[in-house]
Design a protein around this motif. Structure first.
Motif, PDB file in Angstrom:
ATOM      1  N   GLY A 323       0.833  -1.188   0.000  1.00 40.80           N
ATOM      2  CA  GLY A 323       0.000   0.000   0.000  1.00 40.80           C
ATOM      3  C   GLY A 323       0.873   1.247   0.000  1.00 40.80           C
ATOM      4  N   THR A 324       0.637   2.139   0.949  1.00 40.35           N
ATOM      5  CA  THR A 324       1.415   3.369   1.045  1.00 40.35           C
ATOM      6  C   THR A 324       2.579   3.240   2.031  1.00 40.35           C
ATOM      7  OG1 THR A 324      -0.071   4.214   2.745  1.00 40.35           O
ATOM      8  CG2 THR A 324      -0.570   4.800   0.456  1.00 40.35           C
ATOM      9  N   GLY A 325       2.823   2.023   2.535  1.00 40.57           N
ATOM     10  CA  GLY A 325       3.914   1.806   3.475  1.00 40.57           C
ATOM     11  C   GLY A 325       4.847   0.717   2.984  1.00 40.57           C
ATOM     12  N   THR A 326       5.721   0.264   3.869  1.00 41.66           N
ATOM     13  CA  THR A 326       6.647  -0.818   3.551  1.00 41.66           C
ATOM     14  C   THR A 326       6.662  -1.825   4.685  1.00 41.66           C
ATOM     15  OG1 THR A 326       8.478   0.529   4.426  1.00 41.66           O
ATOM     16  CG2 THR A 326       8.186   0.493   2.036  1.00 41.66           C
ATOM     17  N   ALA A 327       7.149  -3.019   4.386  1.00 41.94           N
ATOM     18  CA  ALA A 327       7.280  -4.069   5.396  1.00 41.94           C
ATOM     19  C   ALA A 327       8.505  -4.899   5.076  1.00 41.94           C
ATOM     20  CB  ALA A 327       6.034  -4.952   5.423  1.00 41.94           C
ATOM     21  N   LEU A 328       9.101  -5.463   6.115  1.00 34.93           N
ATOM     22  CA  LEU A 328      10.162  -6.455   5.968  1.00 34.93           C
ATOM     23  C   LEU A 328       9.501  -7.823   6.060  1.00 34.93           C
ATOM     24  CD1 LEU A 328      12.798  -4.774   8.290  1.00 34.93           C
ATOM     25  CD2 LEU A 328      12.871  -4.872   5.793  1.00 34.93           C
ATOM     26  N   VAL A 329       9.626  -8.599   4.987  1.00 33.89           N
ATOM     27  CA  VAL A 329       8.932  -9.883   4.907  1.00 33.89           C
ATOM     28  C   VAL A 329       9.965 -10.983   4.681  1.00 33.89           C
ATOM     29  CG1 VAL A 329       7.035 -11.152   3.852  1.00 33.89           C
ATOM     30  CG2 VAL A 329       7.018  -8.645   3.815  1.00 33.89           C
ATOM     31  N   GLU A 330       9.923 -12.013   5.537  1.00 31.95           N
ATOM     32  CA  GLU A 330      10.860 -13.129   5.444  1.00 31.95           C
ATOM     33  C   GLU A 330      10.156 -14.342   4.851  1.00 31.95           C
ATOM     34  OE1 GLU A 330      12.634 -13.742   9.293  1.00 31.95           O
ATOM     35  OE2 GLU A 330      12.694 -11.581   9.677  1.00 31.95           O
ATOM     36  N   TYR A 331      10.833 -14.990   3.897  1.00 35.31           N
ATOM     37  CA  TYR A 331      10.273 -16.162   3.225  1.00 35.31           C
ATOM     38  C   TYR A 331      11.222 -17.340   3.307  1.00 35.31           C
ATOM     39  CZ  TYR A 331       6.706 -13.207   1.041  1.00 35.31           C
ATOM     40  OH  TYR A 331       5.658 -12.354   0.824  1.00 35.31           O
ATOM     41  N   ASN A 332      10.646 -18.517   3.492  1.00 39.01           N
ATOM     42  CA  ASN A 332      11.376 -19.756   3.311  1.00 39.01           C
ATOM     43  C   ASN A 332      11.518 -20.007   1.815  1.00 39.01           C
ATOM     44  OD1 ASN A 332      11.237 -22.906   2.859  1.00 39.01           O
ATOM     45  ND2 ASN A 332      12.024 -22.588   4.937  1.00 39.01           N
ATOM     46  N   ILE A 333      12.574 -20.697   1.402  1.00 39.67           N
ATOM     47  CA  ILE A 333      12.797 -20.922  -0.025  1.00 39.67           C
ATOM     48  C   ILE A 333      11.690 -21.752  -0.661  1.00 39.67           C
ATOM     49  CG2 ILE A 333      15.298 -20.647   0.045  1.00 39.67           C
ATOM     50  CD1 ILE A 333      15.509 -23.689   0.099  1.00 39.67           C
ATOM     51  N   ASN A 334      10.879 -22.406   0.159  1.00 40.17           N
ATOM     52  CA  ASN A 334       9.753 -23.170  -0.373  1.00 40.17           C
ATOM     53  C   ASN A 334       8.509 -22.305  -0.546  1.00 40.17           C
ATOM     54  OD1 ASN A 334      11.184 -25.653  -0.466  1.00 40.17           O
ATOM     55  ND2 ASN A 334      10.903 -25.864   1.745  1.00 40.17           N
ATOM     56  N   GLY A 335       8.601 -21.020  -0.155  1.00 44.23           N
ATOM     57  CA  GLY A 335       7.505 -20.102  -0.397  1.00 44.23           C
ATOM     58  C   GLY A 335       6.698 -19.727   0.819  1.00 44.23           C
ATOM     59  N   ARG A 336       7.012 -20.283   1.963  1.00 47.68           N
ATOM     60  CA  ARG A 336       6.240 -19.976   3.164  1.00 47.68           C
ATOM     61  C   ARG A 336       6.692 -18.652   3.763  1.00 47.68           C
ATOM     62  NH1 ARG A 336       7.808 -23.833   6.029  1.00 47.68           N
ATOM     63  NH2 ARG A 336       9.167 -22.732   7.495  1.00 47.68           N
ATOM     64  N   GLU A 337       5.725 -17.779   4.094  1.00 47.70           N
ATOM     65  CA  GLU A 337       6.050 -16.535   4.778  1.00 47.70           C
ATOM     66  C   GLU A 337       6.329 -16.825   6.242  1.00 47.70           C
ATOM     67  OE1 GLU A 337       3.674 -12.577   6.159  1.00 47.70           O
ATOM     68  OE2 GLU A 337       3.522 -13.062   4.015  1.00 47.70           O
ATOM     69  N   GLU A 338       7.490 -16.401   6.728  1.00 50.63           N
ATOM     70  CA  GLU A 338       7.902 -16.710   8.097  1.00 50.63           C
ATOM     71  C   GLU A 338       7.669 -15.553   9.061  1.00 50.63           C
ATOM     72  OE1 GLU A 338      11.975 -17.832   7.372  1.00 50.63           O
ATOM     73  OE2 GLU A 338      11.431 -19.940   7.111  1.00 50.63           O
ATOM     74  N   ARG A 339       7.793 -14.332   8.586  1.00 48.64           N
ATOM     75  CA  ARG A 339       7.561 -13.166   9.449  1.00 48.64           C
ATOM     76  C   ARG A 339       7.320 -11.946   8.577  1.00 48.64           C
ATOM     77  NH1 ARG A 339      12.192 -12.801  12.464  1.00 48.64           N
ATOM     78  NH2 ARG A 339      11.343 -14.039  14.159  1.00 48.64           N
ATOM     79  N   ARG A 340       6.424 -11.084   9.036  1.00 46.12           N
ATOM     80  CA  ARG A 340       6.132  -9.830   8.342  1.00 46.12           C
ATOM     81  C   ARG A 340       6.189  -8.714   9.376  1.00 46.12           C
ATOM     82  NH1 ARG A 340       3.423  -8.065   3.571  1.00 46.12           N
ATOM     83  NH2 ARG A 340       3.448 -10.243   2.935  1.00 46.12           N
ATOM     84  N   THR A 341       7.058  -7.734   9.146  1.00 43.79           N
ATOM     85  CA  THR A 341       7.247  -6.641  10.098  1.00 43.79           C
ATOM     86  C   THR A 341       6.999  -5.305   9.399  1.00 43.79           C
ATOM     87  OG1 THR A 341       8.962  -7.957  11.198  1.00 43.79           O
ATOM     88  CG2 THR A 341       8.814  -5.618  11.782  1.00 43.79           C
ATOM     89  N   PRO A 342       5.828  -4.694   9.595  1.00 39.37           N
ATOM     90  CA  PRO A 342       5.610  -3.343   9.041  1.00 39.37           C
ATOM     91  C   PRO A 342       6.624  -2.368   9.625  1.00 39.37           C
ATOM     92  CG  PRO A 342       3.550  -4.330   9.783  1.00 39.37           C
ATOM     93  CD  PRO A 342       4.651  -5.194  10.310  1.00 39.37           C
TER      94      PRO A 342
END
Length: 681
Positions: A323-342
């Motif tokens: 959207g109008t902000g940003t987030a740090l998003v961590e992914y496993n190489i298999n595609g699973r989202e591990e953590r999302r930090t706005p």
């Protein structure tokens, strides 16, 4: 019915700053912009204790400095308020720590250099020294982990006979057939006099990255030097760093972004478009470095990935626009989202991650400050620099995210800046500022510039709205593709619906709305002055698309515009191109229109502005003016042209949205008075 909703108010740091307005004295002005310094080019030292970065400083033509483009300086920071300058004489780029961390390397063109050369300065200071130069400018580079192997991108040495002929007047250009390729070279830094080795790779090189062990290079290659090919045909190729032999090619179908090898060099993470029609490289992908086979990660996420870094051999940290902000998003190489930090500190525009020390450095901007250095970890960041203390005394407007429902039910959002306090009866006059692209978006951060009046406009009594209309990024692939086959259809009616929503909320006077923007935003502004003329009381299109048929024939990106936006060439539907052109709807326009364009623009030819000007002049009674800038391209780079532009657009909006209107203001500006030149006489 349009249903407005305010969301996403300022982040904590910005809100605190806005809460301190009791001591503020004056609003932000155009003149203030030429004192604004911004951080970029961050790089964490190998021990994780220091961050090198560059600071961009504009030429303050208002204060009497010589005109030109911004200058850059090199700094090193060791903690909050602990940054010291290393090189301040300008022209610093490509800053990198040496592998052992005892020095910094950078690209610069200094006395005696025929082009950009590689320099080094010790981490404890001293004089910078040139450590490598090439026959042509070094465009980008990486240094191997041994500190001895240099890989760089540059052209072949120019043919001296060609220069001799040019000196004698033979300067004909063969359009789109005079390719001068850039290549990957390997050099030995222990023997700078030895000839570098050119890798025999299939195409024009534009970017490269090196594996941590120095065994593999990834090189972005396009089949030609054409801009269209650089956008649509580039692919990442994995190369043996020892001899330049190709190991694999990652055969993506469309646009690509940055790439990085996993710690063990077995995989290549990269950013790319999800398919050929995806307007932007915004999806994380993981490829097998040996085979080139790849998979997309979180393709359906309502976001666009901008940068990435490996956390370990099995997970990747990404910086995503959401959207109008940003987030740090961590992914496993298999595609699973591990953590999302706005990111609560503001909007992150770039990052660097030190995996060994788990240190994250970022450039962050917010409503009350441009890009500054923030450092921390993957969960929180702390501000380390403040290069603009003068901004503490600014009386900021109120900034927030405004969301509404378009006529077809689509949710649209944008960034809204208003004067302090409650809106007057009937609402404020508004300057709608439309971003280009359209594969771009406006974030709820620093929104001020020579062509983005933001808090400058708020200080002059305007509301300023930055709409992220359909086709914008930050909302995922689905939203970015909503303009396909219909530019400018529903995407630009979102702008009219925004007026209705803001007016319904009591914020904006719908009878006093102006529109401005550059490139595709200029397209929107031209559209607002023609087909939607009844909705806009003033318009200021900049480097704008106005006639889609002639635009297709004169732009350097015809394939990109068709494959990711129009979806068909003009000869398949001439009338569609014609009917979607602002010039087609120009007769009878009632909108006073100020047209501005750089005379050296190759992206949108200057003829686009001349065509709109001439048709408006002949078929409309509304005032129209055309201003061109010699030497400027697709956007003004030099300070004097930027200042001139900002003054003209602001005056045009004041005249027609706040003043009596009628005949346009004088073609001349009061530059002599503003620059203090009258006193000098």
């Amino acid at each position: 019915m349009n249903r407005p909703l305010f969301t996403g108010v300022l982040g904590f740091a910005a809100a605190c700053a806005l809460g301190a307005q009791t001591q503020a004295q004056e609003p932000l002005t155009l003149e203030d912009l030429f004192e604004i310094r911004q951080v970029s080019g961050i790089d964490i030292s190998p021990d994780g204790d220091h961050v090198a970065f560059t600071v961009s400083t504009p030429r303050n033509v208002v204060a009497g400095e010589e005109d030109g483009t911004p200058q850059s300086a090199l700094f090193i920071a060791s903690g909050p308020d602990a940054a010291r300058p290393f090189i301040t004489d300008g022209g610093v780029g490509g800053v990198e720590w040496t592998p052992n961390g005892d020095a910094l390397t950078f690209l610069a063109r200094r006395d005696g250099d025929s082009g950009s050369a590689l320099y080094e300065i010790a981490a404890d200071g001293g004089e910078a020294r040139r450590i490598y130069s090439h026959d042509e400018s070094i465009q980008s580079y990486v240094i191997g982990p041994d500190g001895e192997s240099l890989y760089f991108i540059a052209r072949e040495k120019a043919d001296p006979m060609q220069q001799t002929l040019r000196d004698r007047g033979f300067m004909a250009n063969v359009y789109e057939e005079s390719d001068i390729f850039s290549y990957v070279w390997r050099a030995d830094l222990t023997d700078p006099d030895a000839d570098p080795v050119r890798f025999d790779l299939p195409g024009h090189a534009s970017s490269l990255t090196l594996s941590e062990d120095g065994s593999h290079l990834a090189v972005a290659l396009a089949p030609t030097t054409l801009v269209d090919d650089s956008l649509m045909e580039r692919q990442w190729t994995v190369v043996d760093a020892a001899n330049g032999s190709v190991i694999s090619t990652v055969e993506t179908p469309g646009k690509i972004g940055m790439a990085a090898f996993s710690p063990d060099a077995s995989r290549l993470a990269f950013i790319a478009g999800a398919d050929r029609a995806d307007p932007t490289a915004g999806t994380l992908h993981i490829a097998d470095a040996q085979t080139g086979e790849y998979m997309a990660i979180a393709r359906d996420a309502e976001q666009h990935v901008n940068q990435l870094a490996w956390i370990d051999r099995n997970s990747v940290l990404t910086l995503a626009s959401v959207g109008t902000g940003t987030a740090l998003v961590e992914y496993n190489i298999n595609g699973r989202e591990e953590r999302r930090t706005p990111t609560e500190a503001g909007v992150i525009s770039s990052m660097d991650y030190d995996r060994d020390d788990r240190v994250l450095a970022a450039t962050v901007h917010a409503a009350t400050h441009p890009r500054e250095l923030f450092v921390g970890d993957r969960r929180s960041l702390r501000q380390w620099t403040d290069h603009n203390p003068q901004l503490d005394d600014i009386a900021w407007g109120d900034q927030s995210v405004f969301e509404f429902e378009a006529r077809d039910g689509e949710r649209i959002e944008g960034v809204l800046v208003t004067p302090q306090g409650e809106a007057p009866a009937g609402g404020w006059p508004m300057i709608m500022t439309v971003h280009g692209g359209p594969e771009a978006h406006d974030s709820n951060g620093w929104v001020n510039g020579y062509s983005r009046l933001g808090h400058i406009g708020a200080g002059e009594g305007f509301a300023v709205f930055y709409p992220n209309y359909r086709g914008s990024t930050g909302r995922g692939e689905r939203f970015a593709k909503l303009d396909h086959l219909d530019a400018p259809g529903e995407e630009f009616w979102d702008l009219v619906d925004a007026i209705g929503a803001l007016s319904e909320a009591g914020i904006v006077d719908a009878e006093r709305v102006g529109i401005t923007g550059g490139s595709y935003g200029g397209f929107a502004s031209s559209w607002g002055a023609t087909i939607a003329s009844e909705h806009f009381a003033a318009s200021a299109p900049f480097v704008a698309l106005t006639d889609l048929i002639s635009f297709y024939g004169t732009t350097e990106i015809p394939i990109e515009m068709v494959d990711v936006h129009f979806m068909q060439p003009p000869w398949e539907d001439w009338m569609s191109y014609l009917e979607h052109s602002p010039t087609y709807h120009a007769p009878g326009s009632t909108t006073p229109t100020l047209i501005l364009h750089g005379e050296a623009d190759t992206r949108v030819d200057t003829s686009q502005s001349f065509i709109l000007y001439r048709i408006l002049k002949q078929t409309s009674d509304a005032p129209v003016r055309l201003v061109t800038y010699p030497g400027e391209g697709h956007g003004n780079r030099r300070a004097a042209a930027q200042y001139d532009y900002g003054l003209r657009v602001l005056r045009w909006m004041q005249h027609y949205l706040q003043g009596e209107g009628g005949e346009p203001p004088a073609p001349e500006l009061d530059l002599a008075e503003r620059l203090g030149l009258e006193d000098a006489e």
